[in-house]
Design a protein around this motif. Structure first.
Motif, PDB file in Angstrom:
ATOM      1  N   THR A  33      27.983  -7.876   0.313  1.00 12.27           N
ATOM      2  CA  THR A  33      28.955  -7.294  -0.613  1.00 12.27           C
ATOM      3  C   THR A  33      30.000  -6.495   0.155  1.00 12.27           C
ATOM      4  O   THR A  33      31.203  -6.607  -0.097  1.00 12.27           O
ATOM      5  N   GLU A 121      30.213 -13.284   5.611  1.00 19.51           N
ATOM      6  CA  GLU A 121      29.905 -13.403   4.188  1.00 19.51           C
ATOM      7  C   GLU A 121      28.409 -13.437   3.913  1.00 19.51           C
ATOM      8  O   GLU A 121      27.977 -13.121   2.796  1.00 19.51           O
ATOM      9  N   THR A 311      39.870  -6.255   3.859  1.00 20.57           N
ATOM     10  CA  THR A 311      39.327  -7.608   3.933  1.00 20.57           C
ATOM     11  C   THR A 311      38.852  -7.887   5.358  1.00 20.57           C
ATOM     12  O   THR A 311      39.163  -7.133   6.295  1.00 20.57           O
ATOM     13  N   THR A 334      35.141  -5.696   2.388  1.00 20.80           N
ATOM     14  CA  THR A 334      34.555  -6.152   1.147  1.00 20.80           C
ATOM     15  C   THR A 334      34.675  -7.674   1.050  1.00 20.80           C
ATOM     16  O   THR A 334      35.608  -8.283   1.571  1.00 20.80           O
ATOM     17  N   PHE A 335      33.693  -8.270   0.383  1.00 24.57           N
ATOM     18  CA  PHE A 335      33.655  -9.713   0.185  1.00 24.57           C
ATOM     19  C   PHE A 335      33.551  -9.981  -1.308  1.00 24.57           C
ATOM     20  O   PHE A 335      32.757  -9.362  -2.004  1.00 24.57           O
ATOM     21  N   SER A 336      34.331 -10.924  -1.807  1.00 17.89           N
ATOM     22  CA  SER A 336      34.289 -11.267  -3.234  1.00 17.89           C
ATOM     23  C   SER A 336      33.083 -12.127  -3.518  1.00 17.89           C
ATOM     24  O   SER A 336      32.533 -12.774  -2.635  1.00 17.89           O
TER      25      SER A 336
END
Length: 336
Positions: A33, A121, A311, A334-336
């Motif tokens: 996350t 990720e 990012t 942060t990772f979507s």
């Protein structure tokens, strides 16, 4: 998956596409996350860790969700929100490990230094070394708690923090800002030592009753005038000299604790040390049970760092700014 990779000492961080790894026996696959950007990541890139394994994905302030488990893993289950820290794993059988001090294990491995970390990720982590996130804790803002928060909270405990104690914190950056807030929440009286008077208002807002600007005041003298001196001085600054300058501000039986330090040696005045029974100690982060306590205390007292989300593409420039001394505040990938 996308990942940022440290290819070698003093080499730039490289962005890469990789296959999503599979967890082996005793491991879990975590969809990341968030991952905090820590000065230890910069130390890795600058070649300060001779034990580092390259190429390696940096990052050890990880929050995420378990998406797969390896052979033999019964906990955590798929779907569990977890955090991961500086300590990747340890031998499990030495005296330090069996007593719950895995961070002191001579065979410990470090996340993002000798094993791939959270600048990706997905990350494969050891099942017994991830920590469940308390319900309601923001996983993005909580990412720096896995290192900065753990180091500050465990450092205070190792230094004997208690209600009513006089605790001075040198530096109000990542570790220092959290140490100030933790100490205040523990019921301690807090002083903050910074370089200039510009940080005074912020320190007071975080719970400090005294602010000492070293550009204007001798920190040792200011602490001695603070009802006889500090019971604990926690150095969160990346400078050994800053710690040495404040040492004379300890009360008898006081402790200087190094959570931050620089390359210069610590020179101690032996006679005052002996006559006042002063102590010098250091804290290198913490073990899994320390992180559980850190997260529980943070959730109970609503203590989270101020962060700026970025990012993965921003990570190289962020580390360059940290190296140049122009980065301010805590950055979290942060990772979507």
């Amino acid at each position: 998956m996308r990942a940022a990779v440290a290819t070698g000492p003093n080499a730039p961080l490289a962005l890469d596409d990789r296959d999503v790894p599979e967890p082996g026996a005793g491991e879990v696959l975590v969809k990341v996350t968030a991952c905090g950007v820590c000065f230890s990541d910069l130390n890795l890139l600058q070649g300060h860790y001779p034990f580092a394994r390259f190429p390696v994905v940096p990052g050890h302030e990880i929050t995420g969700v378990v998406t797969a488990v390896g052979e033999g893993v019964t906990w955590p289950e798929v779907g569990t929100a977890v955090g991961a820290q500086f300590l990747y794993d340890s031998c499990g059988h030495c005296d330090y490990c069996v007593r719950g001090d895995q961070i002191l294990c001579p065979s410990k491995r470090i996340t993002g230094v000798v094993t791939d970390g959270g600048y990706a990720e997905y990350a494969v982590l050891k099942a017994g070394y991830v920590t469940p996130l308390p319900a309601g804790l923001d996983p993005v803002a909580a990412a720096p708690l896995m290192c900065a928060g753990l180091t500050a909270f465990n450092g205070l405990r190792q230094g004997g923090a208690r209600a009513g104690a006089r605790i001075a914190v040198i530096g109000a950056g990542g570790i220092g800002a959290l140490a100030i807030r933790y100490a205040a929440a523990m019921g301690a009286r807090v002083a903050v030592i910074g370089r200039s008077a510009h940080g005074a208002e912020q320190a007071k807002n975080m719970g400090a009753e005294l602010y000492v600007a070293t550009s204007e005041t001798d920190p040792a003298a200011a602490l001695k005038a603070w009802d006889g001196g500090a019971d604990l001085i926690l150095n969160a600054a990346p400078s050994t000299d800053a710690a040495a300058a404040a040492l004379g501000g300890l009360a008898p039986d006081g402790t200087l604790l190094l959570c931050g330090y620089g390359p210069e040696p610590l020179v101690l005045p032996t006679q005052p040390m002996v006559l006042n029974r002063l102590h010098v100690a250091a804290n290198p982060s913490g073990s899994p049970h320390d992180l559980r306590d850190t997260l529980a205390f943070s959730a109970a007292h609503d203590i989270l760092p101020d962060i700026t989300p970025i990012t993965l593409d921003d990570a190289p420039a962020t580390l360059d700014a940290m190296a140049a001394g122009t980065a301010h505040g805590r950055r979290v990938i942060t990772f979507s």
